[in-house]
Write an enzyme that holds these catalytic residues in place. Structure first.
Site, PDB file in Angstrom:
ATOM      1  CG  HIS A   1      26.427  85.814 -27.949  1.00 57.44           C
ATOM      2  ND1 HIS A   1      25.164  86.051 -27.468  1.00 57.44           N
ATOM      3  CD2 HIS A   1      26.291  85.769 -29.296  1.00 57.44           C
ATOM      4  CE1 HIS A   1      24.312  86.133 -28.482  1.00 57.44           C
ATOM      5  NE2 HIS A   1      24.977  85.959 -29.604  1.00 57.44           N
ATOM      6  CD  GLU A   2      28.601  86.796 -32.045  1.00 57.69           C
ATOM      7  OE1 GLU A   2      28.344  85.852 -32.806  1.00 57.69           O
ATOM      8  OE2 GLU A   2      27.834  87.764 -31.890  1.00 57.69           O
TER       9      GLU A   2
END
Length: 746
Positions: free
Chosen positions: A459-460
Site C-alpha cells: 500500500h505505502e
C-alpha cells in the site's frame, strides 16, 4: 429545529467510549535501549517538539477542545486518578461512572480533542452531567484555583455534553463543526479561498480561514498562517511580501500569520536543541528549514526541509513534523499538526528493502500503460520503525510522506511501517471477531498480522508510490508526449491534465484523500497475488495462499465495518480509509460469480448480525480481473486530472443504499450494534536527567494514559493551559451562535 440534547447514560453508544475500551501500551523499550546517548538526546528533543506542537490539534478540532484539555489537566495535576476516585465516590458516583469519566479523559488526550480522530464523531462523557460537575467543582484543583476551574467548566461544560445535530460530527457549515474555518463558512467559501490561494501560489496546509461580513453584507476573509512571527516587521523573506490585503473575485482577502504562535515557539526551541545532536548535515539542514517554516509560516521552507529529509536515508532515529495530513479538513486541503519520532527495527526493514529492490519490476505488473507511470522510480527509503512518540490526533500503521505532489513526482518520498503500532492493531480476541464465518476465525487470527505487514508494505510503497500526474508547467511545457500517449479507457489522445499550481488535493478536494487511499489499498490487494512479493515476506506454498486469502478477507470485512463511518443524514463519509474499503467491497461484489457475499443473519444473542464470505477459489479468476479494470480507471482519471470522471466513478461506488441483496443502509444498523471501539494507545515519555535521557513507561489503562499526559509537561503545564485557553478565547467569537451573548469568561 434543535434536536433534544442527549447526554449521560441515555446517549447513543455511537457517541460514547465504552468502559471496557481496549487500551494498549506502545512498546519501544528495546529499540530505545539500543540508541547511543547522542541519539537519545536527539530523539528526546524531537519528541518534546512533537508533543508541544501536537497541542495545536486542540485548536484545529473544536471551539471547546482547548478548554476541556485545560480543565482535565488541572484536575489530574492536583489529584491523580486514584486520589480523584476517592473524592468521586464520596460525591456519590458509582465505580462505573467514575471509570466512564476516566475513559472520556483518556479519549480526549489520545484524540487531542473531543472528536474521534478516526471517523470525526464527537464523544461525550457517559455519566450524568450534574455528577461530573460535583466532582469537578469539589476537586482539589477547584479548591486551589476556584475561579479558573469554575470558569473552565462554565465555558466547556455544556458543549462537552451537547449532541445537538450539528455538533455530532466534524464538518463545514450545517454539516458539522470545524475550527479550520469560522463557523459561518460554507463549502462555497472554502472553494473561493482555495482559488485565491492557488492564484497567489500559497499552500493551504498551514492555514485557517476566518470570514467576517460587514454592514453592507460584503464578506472579508482572513487567511491565517501558522507561525511564531506575527505582524511585527521582520527581515524581508518570501513570506513578508504575501502578508497583505487582496481583492479577489469581488471579495476581500487578507493574509496574516501568527496562528498558534506561542505553541510553535516551543516547537522551535526544541528543534534548535535537537539540531545540536543531529547525526549528519542532512538532519541539520532539515531542522533548520523546519525552524524557518514554523517561524515564518512558510510551506516552501517546509518543502525544502522535506527534501533534506528524503535525502537522509536510513537514519537510526527517524522523524517528521509539521502540518501534514489533510483528512480532517472538511475541504481536504488544510493539514493537521503531527510529529513523530521512531527507531529503526532492523529485521523487518530488511524485508522492506528487498521489496524496494523489486519495486521497478513490480510496477510493471500494475494494470496501466507505462506512460501512466513515473518516468523514473525514485527509490525510496522504506523502513519498519518502532514509534517512541506520535503526537497529533491518532497514530497510523504506515505512512508515505511527504504529501507534496511536486516533491513526490521529482524528488521521491519515504515509506514507514510502524511496527509496534501494527503489533497493537493485530492483537484480536476471537470473541470480538464480528461478521466472519466460524471456520474463518482461527485462520484470520493466525494470518491477520503477517497479511497486514504485506498489505501495508505494498500500500505505502507501490500504492502511494506509483502513478504519474500529467502536468503542464508555468512555461507551457508538458511532462508527457501529447502526440503519442493514448488514454486506454477512450482510445484517444489525452484531453485533460494539471495546470501549473494545481495539485491532486486542490483539484480533487473532498474526494482526494479517500480516492488515493482506495488506489493504494487496491494496489496492495492486486500485488499480494504475486508469488515474488510473498516470498520476500517469507511465505510460500499453502502459507502464501492463506496470507492472500486473509488479506482479501480482511478487506471485505473492513468494507462492511466501514459503514460505521457513513452518515445517512448527510449522505457523506467521515473517514477516508473506511470509505475506500467500502468502495473495494462494492467492486468485488459487482464482480459477481459468488466471489464475495454479505448476508444478514441473526446472531446467537437473537440480535441482527451478518456474515461476509469470500470464495478463495475465485480470487484469481474473478477478483483479479475486476480489480484490474477498476485500478486502471482510477489511475487514468487521476493521471489526467479528470475530476468529473473521477467523481462519477468514485461516488458511484461509495453510494450507500438499501438496494438488495445487501441492503447496506439497513446493515449499517447491524454494524453499529456490534462495533468495537478503536483501542486507545498509551505512549511513553522521555525525561532529561542531567545529561541522560530516561524512558518513562505507563500501564495500559485509562488511568495510565492520563498519567502519561499529566507527566508530559512537567516544567510548563499550567503555562501551556493558559496559552491554549487564551488562543481559544481570542477567536471564540467566530463560533458563537447569533443567539448567544459573547461570554466574558475565558
Amino acid at each position: 429545529k434543535v434536536e433534544p440534547i442527549l447526554a449521560g447514560p441515555m446517549a447513543d453508544t455511537q457517541y460514547i467510549l465504552p468502559n471496557d475500551i481496549g487500551v494498549s501500551s506502545l512498546d519501544c523499550r528495546e529499540a530505545f535501549r539500543l540508541l547511543s546517548p547522542t541519539e537519545r538526546l536527539y530523539a528526546h528533543h524531537l519528541s518534546r517538539a512533537a508533543w508541544y506542537g501536537g497541542l495545536a490539534v486542540l485548536l484545529q478540532t473544536s471551539p471547546e477542545a482547548p478548554y476541556i484539555y485545560a480543565l482535565l489537566s488541572r484536575l489530574f495535576r492536583a489529584q491523580d486518578p486514584d486520589q480523584l476516585r476517592q473524592h468521586a465516590l464520596a460525591e456519590g458516583l458509582t465505580e462505573e461512572e467514575y471509570q466512564a469519566f476516566l475513559v472520556y479523559a483518556a479519549g480526549v488526550y489520545s484524540n487531542m480533542g473531543n472528536y474521534k480522530s478516526f471517523g470525526d464523531t464527537k464523544f461525550v462523557p457517559n455519566l450524568p452531567k450534574e455528577k461530573l460537575e460535583r466532582v469537578i467543582l469539589g476537586s482539589k484543583a477547584a479548591q486551589q484555583h476556584p475561579e479558573e476551574v469554575r470558569g473552565l467548566w462554565q465555558t466547556c461544560g455544556e458543549l462537552m455534553f451537547s449532541l445537538e445535530s450539528r455538533l455530532r460530527h466534524l464538518g463545514l457549515g450545517k454539516e458539522g463543526i470545524t475550527t479550520y474555518f469560522s463557523g459561518n463558512c460554507t463549502m462555497e467559501d472554502a472553494k473561493l479561498a482555495q482559488d485565491f490561494l492557488d492564484s497567489q501560489n500559497l499552500s493551504a496546509y498551514n492555514t485557517r480561514l476566518f470570514k467576517e461580513v460587514d454592514q453592507d453584507g460584503k464578506p472579508h476573509y482572513e487567511v491565517r498562517l501558522a507561525s511564531v512571527l506575527g505582524t511585527e516587521p521582520s527581515l524581508d523573506t518570501e513570506m513578508t511580501s504575501k502578508l497583505k490585503s487582496y481583492e479577489f473575485q469581488g471579495s476581500d482577502f487578507r493574509v496574516t500569520r501568527g496562528d498558534y504562535a506561542p505553541i510553535l515557539q516551543k516547537v522551535v526551541e526544541h528543534l534548535e536543541k535537537a539540531k545540536t545532536y543531529a547525526a549528519n548535515s542532512h538532519q541539520e539542514q532539515m531542522l533548520a528549514q523546519y525552524i524557518e517554516s514554523f517561524t515564518q509560516g512558510s510551506i516552501e521552507a517546509h518543502k525544502k526541509g522535506s527534501r533534506f529529509w528524503i535525502q537522509d536515508k536510513g537514519p537510526i532515529v527517524e522523524s517528521y513534523i509539521g502540518f501534514i495530513e489533510s483528512y480532517r479538513d472538511p475541504f481536504g486541503s488544510r493539514g493537521e499538526f503531527e510529529g513523530f519520532v521512531a527507531m529503526v527495527n532492523k529485521a523487518m526493514s530488511a524485508k522492506f528493502e528487498w521489496l524496494v529492490a523489486s519495486a521497478e519490476q513490480l510496477l510493471k505488473e500494475l494494470p496501466w500503460p507505462p506512460a501512466f507511470e513515473k518516468d523514473k522510480f525514485l527509490t525510496p527509503d522504506f523502513t519498519s520503525l518502532d514509534v517512541l512518540t506520535f503526537a497529533g490526533s491518532g497514530i497510523p500503521a504506515g505512512i508515505n510522506i511527504p504529501n507534496y505532489d511536486d516533491l513526490r513526482q521529482t524528488e521521491g518520498f519515504k515509506n514507514v511501517s510502524l511496527g509496534n503500532v501494527l503489533a497493537v492493531a493485530y492483537a484480536t480476541q476471537r470473541e470480538k471477531l464480528t461478521f466472519l464465518e466460524e471456520d474463518d476465525k482461527d485462520l484470520y487470527i493466525r494470518w491477520k498480522g503477517p497479511s497486514f505487514d504485506v498489505q501495508v508494505g505494498l500500500h505505502e510503497l507501490l500504492g502511494h508510490g506509483s502513478g504519474k500526474l500529467f502536468v503542464q508547467d508555468e512555461k507551457g511545457a508538458f511532462n508527457f508526449d501529447q502526440e503519442t500517449v493514448i488514454n486506454p479507457e477512450t482510445g484517444e489522445q489525452i484531453q485533460s491534465w494539471y495546470r501549473s499550481g494545481e495539485t491532486w488535493d486542490s483539484k480533487f478536494s473532498t474526494i482526494a484523500s479517500s480516492y488515493e487511499e482506495c488506489r493504494a489499498e487496491s494496489v496492495g490487494l492486486y500485488l499480494c497475488l504475486n508469488p515474488q512479493v510473498l516470498e520476500i515476506f517469507g511465505f510460500e506454498g499453502a502459507d502464501a495462499e492463506d496470507v492472500i486469502y486473509v488479506n482479501w478477507l480482511n478487506m471485505v470485512r473492513a468494507g462492511l465495518l466501514a459503514l460505521e463511518f457513513y452518515t445517512p443524514e448527510a449522505t457523506s463519509w467521515r473517514q477516508a480509509h473506511m470509505q475506500a474499503r467500502f468502495v473495494i467491497l462494492r467492486v468485488l461484489l459487482e464482480a459477481g460469480e459468488g466471489l464475495v457475499s454479505v448476508t444478514p443473519t441473526t446472531g446467537s444473542d437473537g440480535r441482527p448480525d451478518a456474515r461476509v464470505r469470500l470464495d478463495r477459489s475465485k480470487i484469481r479468476s474473478v477478483g483479479k480481473p475486476a480489480l484490474e479494470r477498476f485500478l486502471r480507471r482510477l489511475q487514468v482519471l487521476k493521471s489526467t486530472g479528470d475530476v468529473a470522471g473521477g467523481r462519477a466513478l468514485y461516488e458511484g461506488y461509495a453510494a450507500v443504499t438499501d438496494a438488495p441483496p445487501e441492503c447496506f443502509l439497513s446493515l449499517r444498523d447491524t454494524v453499529l450494534l456490534r462495533k468495537e471501539s478503536r483501542k486507545l494507545i498509551v505512549q511513553p515519555n522521555t525525561r532529561l536527567e542531567g545529561s541522560e535521557v530516561q524512558l518513562l513507561e505507563y500501564e495500559a489503562s485509562a488511568a495510565g494514559l492520563i498519567q502519561s499526559f499529566s507527566e508530559r509537561f512537567p516544567e510548563d503545564g499550567p503555562e501551556l493551559e493558559e496559552i491554549l485557553t487564551q488562543l481559544a478565547s481570542a477567536d471564540a467569537r467566530f463560533w458563537k451562535r447569533p443567539c448567544e451573548a459573547p461570554s466574558g469568561q475565558a
